[in-house]
Design an enzyme around this catalytic site. Structure first.
Site, PDB file in Angstrom:
ATOM      1  N   SER A 257       0.840  -1.204   0.000  1.00 45.11           N
ATOM      2  CA  SER A 257       0.000   0.000   0.000  1.00 45.11           C
ATOM      3  C   SER A 257       0.870   1.247   0.000  1.00 45.11           C
ATOM      4  O   SER A 257       2.079   1.184   0.239  1.00 45.11           O
ATOM      5  CB  SER A 257      -0.931  -0.008   1.208  1.00 45.11           C
ATOM      6  N   LYS A 258       0.219   2.376  -0.239  1.00 45.14           N
ATOM      7  CA  LYS A 258       0.942   3.648  -0.275  1.00 45.14           C
ATOM      8  C   LYS A 258       1.584   3.939   1.073  1.00 45.14           C
ATOM      9  O   LYS A 258       2.578   4.632   1.160  1.00 45.14           O
ATOM     10  CB  LYS A 258      -0.024   4.774  -0.635  1.00 45.14           C
ATOM     11  N   ARG A 259       0.977   3.439   2.135  1.00 46.49           N
ATOM     12  CA  ARG A 259       1.515   3.708   3.474  1.00 46.49           C
ATOM     13  C   ARG A 259       2.693   2.804   3.834  1.00 46.49           C
ATOM     14  O   ARG A 259       3.400   3.048   4.802  1.00 46.49           O
ATOM     15  CB  ARG A 259       0.405   3.552   4.517  1.00 46.49           C
TER      16      ARG A 259
END
Ligand code: GLU
Length: 500
Positions: A257-259
């Protein structure tokens, strides 16, 4: 065969994630392999999720990688405009056609009503079953529909999914895929403000832009059933579909994920961003010291394999060997160490001057204002020793300034204070000599005085650079220069002597 036209169709809802770059890359490779056209289409119909600057970020990223679209906003082309927000009128007529043919209907349910339905039934879907009892043009009398349309509130146009059908299509990667129509929801295709949703705009554009192959992320697989139905309703031939496997977290568990960038401490975006929002503040591959060609090579193999054990590919080579049938079905684990390995290989094989231009900004930021030629020589000496270009600067500070600290432990173990006079003499001779004499000066002195080279070289290295690690010592001295090398040795020896 029709000439290949593929598109990369990101929504500007945030910066382009590395998974999006891989989608762009595979589209690019496929287009180039068949001498086709690679199109960039900005899918910005969802104004609520629009993030200013996201489109520029996408384009800057593609430019950094050298994945230049043949058509797209800023690139021109005959099928434009390439921003969906500029094509609003086009979609409306297609929505109207679906309505006129009975393949879509008006729904008037308010967001509150729909929310209530969801609250009372967690599995609620607006579908072929529930639509029969909801507030729409299929259930309400025509006068009421007319009245509500005139009132103009909470109008949505929904796709009318047929009942009890199997919708199937072929996916180039997954083979035969089928969905039961009763499982599909009646997706909104036009919103009250006349803006289309992704589904309608996407297929209308794919048709009008004569897209031959849709290559996109796996998350769009279920929507493809809706898309295939719309192609049928319009009487159009669908393009070929390929849904790419997920990129998985380094643990192999779940989608990257982007995180995860912040969580695992590696970049997941191409370019850095400064923002007041913590989530939008990150270092990209570029500033982290990755070369674009290395990231592309790494990404190419994240979900595709050439069918042999070759790992290093230039972009033109990839264009030649890439094929959809060698894309894997299962997810590909993101392994940052592998990315660094690729980067190291590309750095080693890079031209010194090219590397110098890559690290020049970083050098200037650090206050090292040296000529590009000098920087190129530093790169030449450092490049075999780094995984990322920024380490050329951080690991090679002694090329730009005298060391601030020394490896005292090693000095205490290996330095002999009685040799101090010899070091000073060597320093003097280096200072008085030419750069190509440095090696001979050191070796000659040590030999003539019956000393041991092994007692001198490591100490000279620490005197020059502060530490035991580093590129070739003689070459480093030649680059730093005789005078500076001589001064550093003299100063360092005075310091070493004080440790005893
Ligand atoms: N706009 C969609 C996205 O953001 C594109 C999906 C597709 O390629 O059809 O991923």
């Amino acid at each position: 065969m029709k000439s290949v036209r593929v598109r990369f169709a990101p929504s500007p809802t945030g910066p382009l994630h590395i998974g999006g770059v891989r989608t762009a890359l595979y589209n690019y490779l496929f287009a180039k392999k068949f001498k086709g056209t690679f199109i960039l289409r900005i899918e910005d119909t969802d104004q609520n999720r629009y993030v200013p600057g996201a489109e520029a970020y996408i384009i800057d990223s593609l430019r950094w990688f050298g994945l230049l679209p043949d058509e797209g906003p800023e690139f021109g082309g005959e099928y434009g405009p390439y921003r969906q927000s500029e094509r609003k009128e086009i979609y409306k007529q297609y929505g109207d056609k679906l309505l006129a043919d009975g393949n879509a209907y008006y729904a008037f349910d308010t967001p509150e009503e729909l929310e209530m339905m969801r609250e009372s039934d967690q599995t609620f879907k607006y579908d072929s079953k529930s639509r029969k009892v909801l507030k729409n043009s299929l259930t309400l009398p025509p006068e009421k529909v007319k009245e509500l349309l005139e009132k103009g509130e909470n109008i949505a146009v929904r796709l009318k999914i047929p009942e009890n059908e199997i919708i199937s299509f072929n996916d180039e990667i997954r083979g035969h895929v089928s969905f039961e129509s009763n499982e599909l929801d009646d997706k909104v295709i036009l919103k009250g403000d006349g803006m289309p949703t992704y589904h309608l705009a996407n297929i209308v554009d794919d048709h009008l832009m004569e897209i031959t192959h849709v290559i996109r992320g796996e998350e769009w697989l279920p929507s493809t059933a809706h898309h295939v139905l719309m192609y049928r309703f319009f009487g159009w031939t669908p393009p070929s579909f390929s849904h790419l496997p997920l990129i998985l977290k380094p643990t192999g568990q779940g989608k990257l994920s982007k995180r995860d960038g912040a969580k695992f401490g590696f970049p997941v975006f191409p370019l850095s961003r400064d923002s007041d929002h913590e989530e939008d503040n990150f270092t990209g591959f570029k500033d982290d010291g990755f070369l674009p060609e290395a990231v592309l090579n790494f990404l190419a193999l994240l979900g595709w394999s050439p069918g042999n054990d070759q790992e290093m590919f230039t972009l033109p080579e990839l264009c030649e060997v890439f094929s959809l049938d060698k894309i894997t079905k299962s997810g590909a684990r993101f392994d940052i160490d592998k990315a660094k390995w690729f980067n190291q290989q590309y750095i080693i094989h890079s031209d010194n001057l090219k590397l110098a231009y890559t690290v020049q900004d970083k050098a200037i930021d650090e206050g090292y204002n040296v000529s590009i030629e000098y920087l190129a020589d530093v790169c030449g000496l450092m490049k075999e020793r780094v995984h990322k270009t920024d380490e050329i600067i951080s690991g090679g500070r002694f090329f730009f300034e005298p060391p601030h600290a020394f490896d005292d432990e090693t000095i205490k173990k290996r330095y002999k204070p009685e040799n101090s006079k010899h070091f000073l003499k060597i320093a003097d001779q280096i200072g008085a000599g030419e750069k190509n004499e440095i090696e001979q000066i050191i070796k000659g002195y040590v030999q003539e005085n019956g000393l041991k080279l092994g007692e001198f070289m490591p100490i000279l290295r620490i005197a020059l650079s502060g530490s035991m690690q580093g590129p070739d010592l003689i070459q480093s001295m030649m680059l730093i220069g005789n005078k500076e090398s001589s001064e550093r040795i003299t100063l360092a020896v005075a310091y070493f002597d004080k440790l005893f």
